[in-house]
Write an enzyme that holds these catalytic residues in place. Structure first.
Site, PDB file in Angstrom:
ATOM      1  CD1 TRP A  45      60.492  25.909 -19.543  1.00 55.88           C
ATOM      2  CD2 TRP A  45      60.245  26.393 -21.705  1.00 55.88           C
ATOM      3  NE1 TRP A  45      59.352  25.301 -19.980  1.00 55.88           N
ATOM      4  CE2 TRP A  45      59.173  25.575 -21.302  1.00 55.88           C
ATOM      5  CE3 TRP A  45      60.306  26.820 -23.034  1.00 55.88           C
ATOM      6  CZ2 TRP A  45      58.164  25.180 -22.179  1.00 55.88           C
ATOM      7  CZ3 TRP A  45      59.291  26.428 -23.904  1.00 55.88           C
ATOM      8  CH2 TRP A  45      58.229  25.616 -23.470  1.00 55.88           C
ATOM      9  CE1 TYR A 105      49.821  17.388 -28.965  1.00 56.39           C
ATOM     10  CE2 TYR A 105      49.347  19.726 -28.840  1.00 56.39           C
ATOM     11  CZ  TYR A 105      49.130  18.433 -28.411  1.00 56.39           C
ATOM     12  OH  TYR A 105      48.242  18.199 -27.398  1.00 56.39           O
ATOM     13  CB  THR A 142      47.160  11.652 -28.379  1.00 51.39           C
ATOM     14  OG1 THR A 142      46.987  13.038 -28.668  1.00 51.39           O
ATOM     15  CG2 THR A 142      48.591  11.390 -28.043  1.00 51.39           C
ATOM     16  CB  SER A 191      54.683   5.894 -37.571  1.00 50.68           C
ATOM     17  OG  SER A 191      53.937   6.502 -36.551  1.00 50.68           O
ATOM     18  CG  HIS A 243      45.968  23.053 -21.524  1.00 49.70           C
ATOM     19  ND1 HIS A 243      45.710  22.116 -22.482  1.00 49.70           N
ATOM     20  CD2 HIS A 243      47.298  23.219 -21.552  1.00 49.70           C
ATOM     21  CE1 HIS A 243      46.830  21.728 -23.050  1.00 49.70           C
ATOM     22  NE2 HIS A 243      47.811  22.383 -22.513  1.00 49.70           N
ATOM     23  CG  HIS A 244      50.224  25.567 -21.135  1.00 49.79           C
ATOM     24  ND1 HIS A 244      51.174  24.644 -20.811  1.00 49.79           N
ATOM     25  CD2 HIS A 244      49.790  25.221 -22.374  1.00 49.79           C
ATOM     26  CE1 HIS A 244      51.329  23.780 -21.807  1.00 49.79           C
ATOM     27  NE2 HIS A 244      50.488  24.115 -22.761  1.00 49.79           N
ATOM     28  CE  LYS A 300      49.680  10.401 -35.089  1.00 53.09           C
ATOM     29  NZ  LYS A 300      50.935  10.897 -35.507  1.00 53.09           N
ATOM     30  CG  HIS A 320      67.519  21.171 -17.860  1.00 51.91           C
ATOM     31  ND1 HIS A 320      68.240  20.132 -18.402  1.00 51.91           N
ATOM     32  CD2 HIS A 320      66.285  20.671 -17.601  1.00 51.91           C
ATOM     33  CE1 HIS A 320      67.468  19.056 -18.467  1.00 51.91           C
ATOM     34  NE2 HIS A 320      66.274  19.353 -17.987  1.00 51.91           N
ATOM     35  CD  GLU A 338      58.622  24.357 -29.518  1.00 51.97           C
ATOM     36  OE1 GLU A 338      58.345  24.873 -30.624  1.00 51.97           O
ATOM     37  OE2 GLU A 338      59.727  23.876 -29.251  1.00 51.97           O
ATOM     38  CB  SER A 388      67.204  28.938 -37.300  1.00 49.40           C
ATOM     39  OG  SER A 388      67.365  27.566 -37.492  1.00 49.40           O
ATOM     40  CB  SER A 389      62.426  27.129 -36.229  1.00 43.65           C
ATOM     41  OG  SER A 389      63.349  26.781 -35.248  1.00 43.65           O
ATOM     42  NE  ARG A 398      57.726  23.905 -13.376  1.00 48.87           N
ATOM     43  CZ  ARG A 398      57.274  23.939 -14.648  1.00 48.87           C
ATOM     44  NH1 ARG A 398      55.989  24.072 -14.880  1.00 48.87           N
ATOM     45  NH2 ARG A 398      58.099  23.830 -15.655  1.00 48.87           N
ATOM     46  CG  ASP A 446      69.750  18.973 -51.325  1.00 41.70           C
ATOM     47  OD1 ASP A 446      69.145  19.182 -50.265  1.00 41.70           O
ATOM     48  OD2 ASP A 446      70.968  19.152 -51.446  1.00 41.70           O
ATOM     49  CG  HIS A 485      49.494  23.144 -26.272  1.00 42.80           C
ATOM     50  ND1 HIS A 485      49.762  22.675 -25.018  1.00 42.80           N
ATOM     51  CD2 HIS A 485      49.078  22.074 -26.984  1.00 42.80           C
ATOM     52  CE1 HIS A 485      49.494  21.389 -24.966  1.00 42.80           C
ATOM     53  NE2 HIS A 485      49.075  21.001 -26.141  1.00 42.80           N
TER      54      HIS A 485
END
Lengths: 204, 121, 646
Positions: free
Chosen positions: C148, C267, C338, C278, C312-313, C341, C84, C265, C177-178, C460, C113, C263
């Protein structure tokens, strides 16, 4: 490389991009920026683990600094032959470019041969991939670098092939320049590895 | 944006496409300069190996080895990869990656308790 | 010209296959290099994975609805919750954002293109191959089951089954790919802008795409090395991340590498949605975005600061007081751009002529839900609080408020907003609003209780809980909410089917919008614009339509008036927009209007196919490794020998 190769229109039209810079060259530099973090992770892993060699010989035991110095020198000089190839095609001297490209590829192969020899010796001396955290991180780091050099050699050889085929006219000198950027990058990575992984850890 | 009913709309300057930097190569160094750089690189490598076998205090030795490695790195990037001569955008792309790599991995290693003052760079 | 013809003959003689030429029909989807069709492929695929990930979520909620759930075994539960997470992050939010990047960025820039159309097709096929590879474990001994985040030793143990090998290799493939796609978009945005489209005239969505591209370019290689080391630990018995039984590795190294990627990631997942919001807010408030440069720069600031908060993780791993304090501070600081914004969005709404249509509702939902998620995020920055919250449902609640309440709400806002542009059909407003209200109520019912459960101490990743721990009620509420979300998605699907059954073409500019993609037809032609637009200001299209009267009110510009004359476009049909070589290529296929567009190609698909084959080979047979490498090389060779257009 594949991206730009061989459209082979004799005189590429000047195509205005917003910055006036070539798309492929921008892409190549972005890729090299990305590779900095890739090799950074490998080198950091090595720096973290290089002192952990229970179960196998330590770095000072297995390294053959004179030998590695020579192969480092070989790779360094291949960067010279690479720029000479670029310089040749920019002067529209295709045969000379092919000669320098071949020289670069041969120096690269010499380096790889040296690495194969080094790895074999290490294994014979009891330092295998799984002997210790040091050995795993050493083989992974230098192996990744060796794979990059090997890719570069294939690239250089295909450029020579393309040139013999008339698909690499002086107008396409940018292709050689891009291959050169990649090749020099692999070289500077080795400059870092040679200092940080060979000389500094074992210097007494 | 518009203060009155109609703003005069002129075609802005950026409309003319930027000139393509075809002449980059004209600013590339010549063969002689390439060879000079290569000689310096060779000498620096030689110096590294000689230093390695000299009986210097470890701190000094590490400092000198780092100095030579950084110099070689910079010479190849600036001259062979033409960053000294090419458009600054290329430099920014590469330097961003390089500095990012150096800083984040340095922090990781420091957290692990591995410092430049220890037994490596 | 003669030389060109000769050249083409040479190429034809050498071609491995004949060049595909069809631009319609099923087969053309396999060879297309059109950014809009590739965007749709990303969209279809990621939506399919969204449904799959959603079914997994429902299974999890069914299992946890009551104490001592009997729906799933512990083993299956581990696979389901792992998949998931992986699915929603790598196979849904990232590629769905990619669908928007692909479809919209060239249109918003006024380009024909992307910079490298074939590379773009390659990215998609590699993504599809990676996604299918990850799920292929279902037939081969089970899906990944180590979470994950793939923490060692959960990821490195049990090498008898390949489950976590699928994780390592699958994410490696997706990373390729990315990375490729990120480089493509960075170059496109830097280099393929229409005349006059200076950086500070680009829509915020394009800016966010640029920031995300750079985050991907620099963050993915870190994960790549982590995954390679993980794979070596599993396949070759190295000990990069293993410390048990005298092994000299360190599982914390994996966490550093993972979160150094992970991290940024975060964002990567949220900035595209922020870009969409926006775009939507100004259109439905009929006001320019408040403080455009500030929004842009806070986006860039988030991108940079996102590199300084990864640890911080890892507070509970025992980093030491100095590192803990430093990362706590940097984490609190990143809340500043943040927050900036959010205030800019609110100020955009302020005294606007607000129309509460479906895209707007989802954008407003985004702001509200993301703010809640952002605030609960700041509570984790406080180290002692984080010690309590770590590995509880509180964290799960937080991450769903930012990823679902944030990213998914933003993406649905984008779907409703751009659907007429993508497909030439309007989605029903009534059904859209029903979708929104069901989803936002269901969402809060599902994930709001997670905060309470977490603070009550529910850990969890558990597959079952005892009766009488006080977890019963809120878990049931959450499960009810999850089915409400599922119902809302069914409404969305019904809405789509209904809209496409009716033959009511959407207008070019149904929302009275501000950006260039609305100047062309809905859906746009293959070449996007008959004439490349010339850009004179931010929100150029708006200024072509409206001017400010002397009383300060908006007045429509009369068609054919002075403004229309001013908007004479510079015709640039030199094939250039989007050929692979970047330096131009005179020969070209015809995209209509005498405009040369890059031709379709088999080779991106062929080369991309090599990667999963290679990955299977690494697990099962050297023979397949050779096959994979061969396919890859063959694809790249054919690609290199083929002109971008003919």
């Amino acid at each position: 490389m594949a991206e730009r190769a061989a459209t082979a229109v004799p005189e590429p039209e000047v195509h205005a991009t917003s910055t006036g810079l070539s798309n492929v060259k921008l892409a190549m530099w972005a890729f090299l920026g990305s590779e900095c973090l890739l090799f950074g992770a490998l080198i950091s892993t090595f720096l973290l683990y290089q002192g952990r060699s229970e179960g196998g010989p330590t770095p000072s035991k297995v390294y053959d600094i004179p030998f590695t110095s020579v192969s480092s020198f070989v790779l360094l000089m291949s960067s010279l032959t690479m720029v000479l190839a670029l310089s040749a095609i920019q002067r529209r001297d295709e045969p000379k470019m092919r000669a320098w490209l071949m020289a670069t590829a041969l120096l690269g192969m010499t380096f790889i041969a040296g690495q194969v020899y080094e790895f074999t010796t290490f294994v014979n001396e009891g330092l295998s991939l799984t002997s210790s955290a040091f050995s795993s991180s050493f083989f992974l780091m230098t192996g990744f670098h060796g794979a990059h050099v090997t890719g570069g050699i294939l690239l250089l050889l295909s450029l020579v092939g393309m040139s013999l085929d008339g698909r690499l006219p002086p107008e396409r000198s940018e292709t050689v320049e891009l291959a050169g950027l990649y090749w020099h990058f692999v070289d500077i990575v080795w400059i870092v590895i040679f200092a940080a992984a060979y000389l500094i850890p074992t210097a007494t | 944006m518009a203060s009155s009913v109609q703003t005069p709309r002129q075609v802005p300057e950026e409309l003319t496409p930027a000139p393509r930097h075809e002449l980059d190569e004209a600013r590339h160094p010549g063969v002689r300069q390439y060879i000079v750089v290569a000689i310096v690189l060779a000498l620096a490598t030689l110096a590294e190996v000689v230093l390695y076998y000299l009986d210097l205090p470890r701190g000094l030795l590490v400092g000198l080895l780092l100095f030579f490695a950084v110099s070689k790195f910079a010479l190849v990037v600036l001259f062979f990869m033409h960053l000294k001569f090419d458009n600054p955008i290329f430099r920014r792309l590469f330097v961003t990656g390089l500095l990012l790599a150096i800083s984040v991995y340095a922090v990781v290693l420091v957290i692990f308790g591995i410092h430049p003052g220890g037994n490596q760079g | 010209m003669a030389a060109v013809v000769d050249e083409q003959q040479v190429l034809r003689r050498r071609g491995v296959f004949r060049r595909p030429s069809a631009t319609t029909g099923a087969w053309s989807w396999f060879t297309t290099v059109d950014h809009k069709r590739i965007g749709k492929l990303y969209g279809y695929t990621s939506f399919a994975f969204f449904l799959l990930g959603g079914i997994e979520a429902l299974l999890i909620r069914l299992q946890l609805a009551r104490p001592n759930g009997q729906v799933l075994s512990a083993d299956v539960y581990n696979q389901i919750f792992t998949m998931h997470g992986i699915t929603m992050i790598f196979l849904v939010v990232m590629p769905m954002s990619g669908a928007f990047f692909n479809y919209l960025v060239p249109l918003m820039l006024g380009a024909r293109d992307v910079a490298f159309p074939r590379l773009n097709a390659f990215s998609y096929w590699v993504f599809l191959g990676g996604g299918l590879f990850l799920y292929s474990g279902i037939f081969l001994g089970g899906l990944p089951d180590g979470g994950w985040v793939g923490y060692a030793p959960l990821s490195t143990q049990n090498i008898a089954v390949h489950r976590m090998d699928f994780y390592a290799l699958g994410l490696l493939i997706l990373g390729i790919s990315s990375t490729v796609s990120a480089i493509n978009f960075a170059v496109t945005i830097i280099n393929m802008r229409a005349p006059g489209m200076s950086l500070m005239r680009m829509p915020v969505f394009v800016w966010m795409t640029l920031v995300v591209s750079f985050l991907l370019i620099f963050a993915l290689p870190v994960l790549t090395i982590g995954l390679v080391e993980l794979f070596f630990d599993r396949q070759f018995q190295t000990t990069f991340f293993q410390a048990a039984q005298g092994a000299q590795g360190d599982p914390i190294l994996w966490q550093h590498l993972f979160w150094l990627f992970g991290h940024p990631e975060v964002y990567i997942l949220i900035l595209p949605a922020m870009g969409i919001v926006s775009e939507v807010l100004p259109v439905f408030s009929r006001k320019p975005l408040f403080g455009y440069p500030v929004v842009v720069f806070s986006g860039i600031a988030i991108g940079f600061m996102g590199w300084g908060v990864w640890a911080h993780h890892m507070f509970v791993t025992g980093l030491g007081p100095v590192a803990n304090s430093a990362f706590a501070l940097s984490t609190m600081f990143i809340a500043v751009p943040t927050g900036v914004k959010i205030f800019n969005w609110l100020a955009t709404l302020w005294r606007g002529d607000i129309r509460l249509q479906t895209p707007m509702l989802f954008s407003l939902g985004f702001i509200a839900m993301f703010t809640i998620g952002g605030l609960s995020g700041v509570t984790h920055a406080v180290v002692p609080a984080d010690y309590q919250q770590s590995d509880t449902y509180y964290i799960v609640g937080h991450l769903h408020y930012v990823l679902f309440g944030g990213s998914i709400f933003g993406l649905f806002s984008g779907f409703y907003y751009w659907w007429p542009k993508f497909f030439g059909r309007m989605l029903s407003e009534g059904l859209g609003k029903l979708h929104f209200w069901l989803m936002i109520i269901g969402f809060n019912l599902t994930f709001g209780p997670f905060h309470i459960l977490g603070l009550q101490g529910m850990p969890r990743r558990i597959y079952r809980y005892e009766e009488g721990l006080g977890f019963d009620f809120w878990n049931l509420v959450s499960t009810v909410g999850a089915f409400m979300i599922a119902l809302s998605i069914a409404v969305f699907i019904f809405n789509v089917v209904r809209a496409h059954r009716r033959d009511e073409p959407a207008p070019e500019d149904p929302w009275d919008a501000r950006t260039l993609e609305w100047t062309t037809t809905s859906p746009p032609p293959a070449h996007n614009f008959d004439e490349i637009p010339v850009v004179r200001s931010l929100d150029d299209f708006w200024h072509r339509k409206y001017a400010e009267g002397q009383d300060g009110r908006l007045a429509p510009v009369v068609a054919g008036g002075a403004d229309a004359q001013g908007a004479v476009a510079v015709r640039r049909d030199d094939a250039g927009h989007g050929n692979d070589s970047g330096s131009g290529d005179g020969s070209g296929g015809h995209g209509g209007h005498g405009i040369h567009m890059p031709s379709p190609s088999y080779f991106p698909l062929l080369a991309a196919l090599g990667l999963p084959v290679l990955a299977f080979g690494l697990l099962y047979s050297t023979f397949l490794v050779a096959d994979g490498v061969l396919l890859l090389l063959l694809g790249l060779y054919g690609w290199a020998m083929e002109p971008s257009a003919e």
